[in-house]
Design a protein around this motif. Structure first.
Motif, PDB file in Angstrom:
ATOM      1  N   CYS A 104      13.004 -83.429  32.578  1.00 11.77           N
ATOM      2  CA  CYS A 104      12.154 -83.176  31.410  1.00 11.77           C
ATOM      3  C   CYS A 104      10.785 -82.645  31.832  1.00 11.77           C
ATOM      4  CB  CYS A 104      11.985 -84.458  30.595  1.00 11.77           C
ATOM      5  SG  CYS A 104      13.510 -85.029  29.831  1.00 11.77           S
ATOM      6  N   ALA A 105      10.320 -83.119  32.984  1.00 13.68           N
ATOM      7  CA  ALA A 105       9.002 -82.704  33.468  1.00 13.68           C
ATOM      8  C   ALA A 105       9.047 -81.371  34.199  1.00 13.68           C
ATOM      9  CB  ALA A 105       8.439 -83.774  34.401  1.00 13.68           C
ATOM     10  N   GLY A 106      10.245 -80.766  34.279  1.00 15.20           N
ATOM     11  CA  GLY A 106      10.398 -79.509  34.999  1.00 15.20           C
ATOM     12  C   GLY A 106      11.089 -79.714  36.327  1.00 15.20           C
ATOM     13  N   GLY A 107      11.752 -78.689  36.799  1.00 16.25           N
ATOM     14  CA  GLY A 107      12.469 -78.791  38.054  1.00 16.25           C
ATOM     15  C   GLY A 107      13.822 -79.454  37.880  1.00 16.25           C
ATOM     16  N   PHE A 108      14.365 -79.940  38.984  1.00 21.73           N
ATOM     17  CA  PHE A 108      15.739 -80.440  38.996  1.00 21.73           C
ATOM     18  C   PHE A 108      15.836 -81.765  39.747  1.00 21.73           C
ATOM     19  CE2 PHE A 108      15.815 -75.857  38.745  1.00 21.73           C
ATOM     20  CZ  PHE A 108      16.760 -75.598  37.760  1.00 21.73           C
ATOM     21  N   SER A 109      16.860 -82.521  39.375  1.00 30.83           N
ATOM     22  CA  SER A 109      17.228 -83.722  40.110  1.00 30.83           C
ATOM     23  C   SER A 109      18.671 -83.562  40.553  1.00 30.83           C
ATOM     24  CB  SER A 109      17.083 -84.964  39.229  1.00 30.83           C
ATOM     25  OG  SER A 109      17.493 -86.127  39.935  1.00 30.83           O
TER      26      SER A 109
END
Length: 381
Positions: A173-178
């Motif tokens: 949600c905050a950007g980027g990936f997990s």
């Protein structure tokens, strides 16, 4: 949080990590097993480096890649390509087209009639004219992977996580990936580069690519190739050839065969060769069994008897390897919404390894482009 996550530590993934760290970017490489392991497509010491393509784009890309190979060898102090020269022949090999492209691009070559070629290379039986290009050779794939990863780690900007099976790539949600592993571990990053080779078909649906992008991708076909090492007839006490052997591509209406000196994998004592895309089709790397079939063994023994008089037609070593192909054998190198894919390389990608890394880094950082022909997801972008 790392800036870039690379999935896969074969040639393409290692090259991506090397290129990224050379640009000052930090990288985490996630590898299902260990780098250049024998379950994938980048293990061992014997892959062909050649310029001969009946397609000018690929020949031009080999020329670009060779400059990067030279730079990597110079910086690492490690020989990664052994120069052997290459022979191309067969009634379906179109040596006239290869020669035309070599003239246009500036690659050294020579065309010989069958009799002249047989005088120079009596270990072969030629049925057509032969194109020889002396700057071809053999790539040590495993050493290339470890060299690129070592240099990436030495910058202090890369870490390699092994025995790390990716199960999901999710947007944060905050950007980027997990990226999550089979054991529940996770790594977070701004961008993800997928270089999963033969595991790609099994992973595709879990990598977070938009549906429109997935629909635009070609079908990926994984084959379990079967390669055979046969001993040199004219050899010294250690089995090494008394006469140098080049690599070769023999493409006839009957069969497409490739071969090269087997190198460290089989004690430098024989030529490695196989039928190109002759192995069985499997779903993904998860389905490989590493088995050699008696049908293929008999076929290649018969091939050696008819075409390779310089070999004793008895395999002393055998191996399997994965090719992950697209229908037209083009590469897929593309990016969408922070996700980069560098696959499949269709059984001929090893020679381009450092250039593939540059392409991946260009797409991940937005600093460059790749040939539009390899970018298949225009609608999704």
């Amino acid at each position: 949080m790392t800036h870039h996550i690379v999935i896969g530590a074969g040639l393409a993934g290692a090259a991506a990590a090397y290129s990224m760290t050379a640009r000052g970017e930090d990288v985490t490489v996630l590898e299902r097993h260990t780098p250049a392991n024998d379950r994938g497509s980048s293990h061992g010491s014997a892959r062909i480096f050649r310029y001969a393509y009946p397609d000018r784009l690929y020949t031009e890309l080999v020329v670009r890649a060779r400059e990067l190979w030279d730079d990597l060898e110079a910086k690492s102090g490690t020989e990664l390509i052994t120069r052997t020269g290459a022979l191309d022949f067969g009634d379906a090999r179109h040596t006239d087209l290869l020669a035309e492209i070599f003239d246009e691009v500036g690659v050294e070559y020579e065309v010989l009639d069958p009799e002249s070629a047989a005088e120079r290379w009596p270990q072969f039986a030629f049925d057509t004219e032969v194109l020889w290009h002396p700057d071809a050779g053999v790539i040590d794939a495993e050493t290339t992977v470890t060299t690129m990863l070592d240099r990436a780690v030495d910058t202090g900007q890369a870490r390699i996580l092994t025995d790390w099976t990716v199960t999901e790539v999710a947007r944060r949600c905050a950007g980027g990936f997990s990226v999550t592993s089979a054991t529940g571990e996770s790594v977070e990053g701004d961008r993800v580069i997928v270089a999963a080779g033969g595991w790609l078909p099994d992973l595709l649906g879990d990598l977070g690519f938009p549906p429109a992008f997935l629909e635009a991708l070609p079908t990926f076909e994984v084959r379990q190739e079967q390669a055979f090492h046969m001993p040199y007839r004219d050899a010294d006490a250690d089995g090494r050839p008394c006469t140098p052997w080049p690599t070769f591509i023999h493409k006839s209406g009957e069969m497409f065969t490739y071969g090269l000196p087997g190198g460290r994998d089989a004690g430098f004592a024989g030529q490695k060769f196989a039928q190109f895309n002759g192995g069985k089709v499997i779903g993904s790397a998860l389905d490989q069994d590493g088995q050699i079939t008696e049908e293929m063994r008999s076929r290649m023994i018969d091939y050696a008897k008819r075409n390779l008089p310089g070999l004793i037609p008895e395999p002393y070593a055998e191996t399997t390897c994965l090719f992950t192909n697209t229908p037209n054998e083009d590469f897929v190198i593309d990016e969408v919404d922070g996700l980069v894919i560098v696959s499949a390389c269709s059984g001929h990608g090893a020679k381009f390894a450092p250039l593939l890394g540059e392409f991946a880094a260009d797409l991940a950082t937005g600093s460059g482009e790749v040939p539009e022909r390899f970018r298949v997801g225009a609608a999704a972008r």
